[in-house]
Scaffold this motif. Structure first.
Motif, PDB file in Angstrom:
ATOM      1  N   ASP A  47      -5.592   1.503  -8.454  1.00 28.93           N
ATOM      2  CA  ASP A  47      -4.579   2.233  -9.213  1.00 28.93           C
ATOM      3  C   ASP A  47      -4.901   3.539  -9.789  1.00 28.93           C
ATOM      4  O   ASP A  47      -5.974   3.487 -10.562  1.00 28.93           O
ATOM      5  CB  ASP A  47      -3.892   1.439 -10.336  1.00 28.93           C
ATOM      6  N   PRO A  48      -4.555   4.712  -9.317  1.00 28.16           N
ATOM      7  CA  PRO A  48      -3.185   4.948  -8.620  1.00 28.16           C
ATOM      8  C   PRO A  48      -2.977   4.934  -7.120  1.00 28.16           C
ATOM      9  O   PRO A  48      -1.880   5.598  -6.718  1.00 28.16           O
ATOM     10  CB  PRO A  48      -2.529   6.200  -9.441  1.00 28.16           C
ATOM     11  N   TYR A  49      -4.201   4.775  -6.499  1.00 24.44           N
ATOM     12  CA  TYR A  49      -4.237   4.863  -5.202  1.00 24.44           C
ATOM     13  C   TYR A  49      -3.397   4.309  -4.284  1.00 24.44           C
ATOM     14  O   TYR A  49      -2.786   5.107  -3.274  1.00 24.44           O
ATOM     15  CB  TYR A  49      -5.772   4.751  -4.804  1.00 24.44           C
ATOM     16  N   ILE A  50      -3.002   3.104  -4.429  1.00 25.03           N
ATOM     17  CA  ILE A  50      -1.879   2.603  -3.668  1.00 25.03           C
ATOM     18  C   ILE A  50      -0.508   3.317  -3.701  1.00 25.03           C
ATOM     19  O   ILE A  50       0.174   3.711  -2.653  1.00 25.03           O
ATOM     20  CB  ILE A  50      -1.629   1.048  -4.204  1.00 25.03           C
ATOM     21  N   ALA A  51      -0.407   3.798  -5.018  1.00 23.75           N
ATOM     22  CA  ALA A  51       0.916   4.513  -4.974  1.00 23.75           C
ATOM     23  C   ALA A  51       0.889   5.832  -4.580  1.00 23.75           C
ATOM     24  O   ALA A  51       1.846   6.333  -3.868  1.00 23.75           O
ATOM     25  CB  ALA A  51       1.229   4.774  -6.825  1.00 23.75           C
ATOM     26  N   ASP A  52      -0.354   6.391  -4.431  1.00 26.02           N
ATOM     27  CA  ASP A  52      -0.748   7.928  -4.013  1.00 26.02           C
ATOM     28  C   ASP A  52      -0.364   7.707  -2.429  1.00 26.02           C
ATOM     29  O   ASP A  52       0.326   8.704  -1.868  1.00 26.02           O
ATOM     30  CB  ASP A  52      -2.170   8.392  -4.197  1.00 26.02           C
ATOM     31  N   VAL A  53      -0.789   6.790  -2.050  1.00 21.60           N
ATOM     32  CA  VAL A  53      -0.886   6.413  -0.237  1.00 21.60           C
ATOM     33  C   VAL A  53       0.640   6.251  -0.075  1.00 21.60           C
ATOM     34  O   VAL A  53       1.298   7.019   0.940  1.00 21.60           O
ATOM     35  CB  VAL A  53      -1.702   5.299   0.152  1.00 21.60           C
ATOM     36  N   VAL A  54       1.191   5.552  -0.558  1.00 20.21           N
ATOM     37  CA  VAL A  54       2.733   5.168  -0.305  1.00 20.21           C
ATOM     38  C   VAL A  54       3.545   6.443  -0.440  1.00 20.21           C
ATOM     39  O   VAL A  54       4.760   6.514   0.064  1.00 20.21           O
ATOM     40  CB  VAL A  54       3.356   3.808  -0.774  1.00 20.21           C
ATOM     41  N   SER A  55       3.584   7.118  -1.432  1.00 27.76           N
ATOM     42  CA  SER A  55       4.418   8.175  -1.962  1.00 27.76           C
ATOM     43  C   SER A  55       4.080   9.586  -0.812  1.00 27.76           C
ATOM     44  O   SER A  55       4.954  10.203  -1.027  1.00 27.76           O
ATOM     45  CB  SER A  55       4.066   8.723  -3.039  1.00 27.76           C
ATOM     46  N   HIS A  56       3.086   9.474  -0.004  1.00 23.61           N
ATOM     47  CA  HIS A  56       3.131  10.263   0.780  1.00 23.61           C
ATOM     48  C   HIS A  56       4.211  10.677   1.699  1.00 23.61           C
ATOM     49  O   HIS A  56       4.893   9.889   1.973  1.00 23.61           O
ATOM     50  CB  HIS A  56       1.720  10.174   1.640  1.00 23.61           C
ATOM     51  N   ARG A  57       4.266  11.884   2.032  1.00 25.67           N
ATOM     52  CA  ARG A  57       5.478  12.310   2.663  1.00 25.67           C
ATOM     53  C   ARG A  57       5.765  11.768   4.415  1.00 25.67           C
ATOM     54  O   ARG A  57       6.855  11.845   4.784  1.00 25.67           O
ATOM     55  CB  ARG A  57       5.477  13.936   3.045  1.00 25.67           C
ATOM     56  N   PHE A  58       4.640  11.011   4.747  1.00 25.35           N
ATOM     57  CA  PHE A  58       4.747  10.305   5.919  1.00 25.35           C
ATOM     58  C   PHE A  58       4.965   8.926   6.035  1.00 25.35           C
ATOM     59  O   PHE A  58       5.484   8.246   6.879  1.00 25.35           O
ATOM     60  CB  PHE A  58       3.327  10.676   6.719  1.00 25.35           C
ATOM     61  N   ILE A  59       4.984   8.487   4.621  1.00 22.56           N
ATOM     62  CA  ILE A  59       5.097   7.038   4.439  1.00 22.56           C
ATOM     63  C   ILE A  59       6.663   6.869   3.482  1.00 22.56           C
ATOM     64  O   ILE A  59       7.427   6.429   4.125  1.00 22.56           O
ATOM     65  CB  ILE A  59       4.005   6.296   3.649  1.00 22.56           C
ATOM     66  N   ALA A  60       6.495   7.021   2.495  1.00 18.42           N
ATOM     67  CA  ALA A  60       7.672   6.695   1.681  1.00 18.42           C
ATOM     68  C   ALA A  60       9.082   7.229   2.128  1.00 18.42           C
ATOM     69  O   ALA A  60      10.009   6.386   2.419  1.00 18.42           O
ATOM     70  CB  ALA A  60       7.547   7.559   0.144  1.00 18.42           C
ATOM     71  N   PRO A  61       9.391   8.283   2.609  1.00 20.64           N
ATOM     72  CA  PRO A  61      10.678   8.690   3.210  1.00 20.64           C
ATOM     73  C   PRO A  61      10.952   8.008   4.369  1.00 20.64           C
ATOM     74  O   PRO A  61      12.304   7.796   4.837  1.00 20.64           O
ATOM     75  CB  PRO A  61      10.665  10.384   3.609  1.00 20.64           C
ATOM     76  N   LYS A  62       9.966   7.597   5.154  1.00 21.28           N
ATOM     77  CA  LYS A  62      10.300   6.891   6.407  1.00 21.28           C
ATOM     78  C   LYS A  62      10.351   5.317   6.313  1.00 21.28           C
ATOM     79  O   LYS A  62      10.785   4.493   7.167  1.00 21.28           O
ATOM     80  CB  LYS A  62       9.146   7.014   7.386  1.00 21.28           C
ATOM     81  N   TRP A  63       9.687   4.976   5.122  1.00 19.26           N
ATOM     82  CA  TRP A  63       9.806   3.465   4.837  1.00 19.26           C
ATOM     83  C   TRP A  63      11.057   2.713   4.650  1.00 19.26           C
ATOM     84  O   TRP A  63      11.673   3.012   3.625  1.00 19.26           O
ATOM     85  CB  TRP A  63       8.971   3.110   3.796  1.00 19.26           C
ATOM     86  N   ARG A  64      11.697   1.896   5.730  1.00 14.34           N
ATOM     87  CA  ARG A  64      13.007   1.592   5.366  1.00 14.34           C
ATOM     88  C   ARG A  64      12.936  -0.163   4.909  1.00 14.34           C
ATOM     89  O   ARG A  64      13.912  -0.522   4.381  1.00 14.34           O
ATOM     90  CB  ARG A  64      13.649   1.451   6.847  1.00 14.34           C
ATOM     91  N   LEU A  65      11.882  -0.903   5.295  1.00  9.26           N
ATOM     92  CA  LEU A  65      12.091  -2.403   5.208  1.00  9.26           C
ATOM     93  C   LEU A  65      10.780  -2.876   4.826  1.00  9.26           C
ATOM     94  O   LEU A  65       9.495  -2.537   5.385  1.00  9.26           O
ATOM     95  CB  LEU A  65      12.527  -3.047   6.412  1.00  9.26           C
ATOM     96  N   THR A  66      10.600  -3.969   3.980  1.00  7.87           N
ATOM     97  CA  THR A  66       9.314  -4.706   3.793  1.00  7.87           C
ATOM     98  C   THR A  66       9.833  -6.132   4.129  1.00  7.87           C
ATOM     99  O   THR A  66      10.681  -6.688   3.605  1.00  7.87           O
ATOM    100  CB  THR A  66       8.709  -4.443   2.596  1.00  7.87           C
ATOM    101  N   VAL A  67       8.976  -6.868   4.943  1.00  2.22           N
ATOM    102  CA  VAL A  67       9.018  -8.437   5.138  1.00  2.22           C
ATOM    103  C   VAL A  67       7.968  -9.037   4.851  1.00  2.22           C
ATOM    104  O   VAL A  67       6.829  -8.866   5.670  1.00  2.22           O
ATOM    105  CB  VAL A  67       9.624  -8.523   6.690  1.00  2.22           C
ATOM    106  N   CYS A  68       7.795  -9.660   3.673  1.00  2.00           N
ATOM    107  CA  CYS A  68       6.607 -10.247   3.289  1.00  2.00           C
ATOM    108  C   CYS A  68       6.557 -11.646   3.720  1.00  2.00           C
ATOM    109  O   CYS A  68       7.420 -12.517   3.344  1.00  2.00           O
ATOM    110  CB  CYS A  68       6.466 -10.153   1.630  1.00  2.00           C
ATOM    111  N   ASP A  69       5.562 -11.931   4.562  1.00  2.00           N
ATOM    112  CA  ASP A  69       5.231 -13.295   4.994  1.00  2.00           C
ATOM    113  C   ASP A  69       4.488 -14.307   4.166  1.00  2.00           C
ATOM    114  O   ASP A  69       3.440 -14.139   3.665  1.00  2.00           O
ATOM    115  CB  ASP A  69       4.489 -13.345   6.327  1.00  2.00           C
ATOM    116  N   GLY A  70       5.394 -15.212   3.473  1.00  2.00           N
ATOM    117  CA  GLY A  70       4.905 -16.001   2.720  1.00  2.00           C
ATOM    118  C   GLY A  70       5.016 -17.384   3.110  1.00  2.00           C
ATOM    119  O   GLY A  70       5.100 -18.405   2.420  1.00  2.00           O
ATOM    120  N   THR A  71       4.959 -17.564   4.391  1.00  2.00           N
ATOM    121  CA  THR A  71       4.947 -19.165   5.034  1.00  2.00           C
ATOM    122  C   THR A  71       3.837 -19.782   4.401  1.00  2.00           C
ATOM    123  O   THR A  71       4.061 -20.838   4.268  1.00  2.00           O
ATOM    124  CB  THR A  71       4.813 -19.091   6.640  1.00  2.00           C
ATOM    125  N   ARG A  72       2.772 -19.285   4.493  1.00  2.00           N
ATOM    126  CA  ARG A  72       1.373 -19.927   3.690  1.00  2.00           C
ATOM    127  C   ARG A  72       1.188 -18.852   2.756  1.00  2.00           C
ATOM    128  O   ARG A  72       0.085 -18.027   3.034  1.00  2.00           O
ATOM    129  CB  ARG A  72       0.476 -20.313   4.779  1.00  2.00           C
TER     130      ARG A  72
END
Length: 152
Positions: A47-72
């Motif tokens: 912290d704050p590095y994860i937020a820094d990465v995902v806020s980048h103009r190549f990531i946040a504006p293009k990120w449409r969906l998260t599918v978190c696999d919790g099968t195990r």
């Protein structure tokens, strides 16, 4: 280069798991795979590095969906696989708000830790501060009490 120049939409498909430094490794931390030398961004519980990465103009504006696999899902001793700390969550967490998905995933992991008699992530000095940081930056909703959840 691929994310910057060739991709119009991003989907993050993380495994629902504990992380020895960030507390959890979910959709946002999954994008450490898109940067050079991610090992340099693990100080202060990522912290704050994860937020820094995902806020980048190549990531946040293009990120449409998260599918978190919790099968195990894994509630302790991550991020590497530790079968003794898996639980059969047997589900997925899906959403278009990547901060909300991570907030819900972290809350579920914390509940499982409590159920198994483990200390909270904060008590183990592994707080999930990066989720609140991303929420404070307006990247999404980090307060689980304000997130609409539907169980199917």
């Amino acid at each position: 280069r691929i994310v910057a120049e060739e991709v119009d939409a991003l989907i993050s498909v993380p495994v629902h798991k504990d992380h020895n430094l960030a507390g959890v490794s979910l959709g946002m931390k999954n994008f450490y795979g898109a940067i050079h030398n991610p090992n340099k961004y693990h100080d202060d519980h990522c912290d704050p590095y994860i937020a820094d990465v995902v806020s980048h103009r190549f990531i946040a504006p293009k990120w449409r969906l998260t599918v978190c696999d919790g099968t195990r899902a894994q509630f302790h001793n991550g991020p590497g696989r530790a079968p003794g700390f898996e639980w059969p969550f047997a589900g997925v967490i899906v959403g278009g708000d990547f901060v909300a998905v991570d907030a819900v995933g972290a809350a579920l992991l914390e509940a499982e830790r409590a159920d198994k008699g483990h200390k909270s992530l904060a008590e183990e000095n592994r707080p999930t501060r990066h989720i609140a940081t991303a929420g404070a930056r307006g990247l999404g909703e980090s307060d689980v009490t304000r997130i609409e959840q539907r169980e199917v």
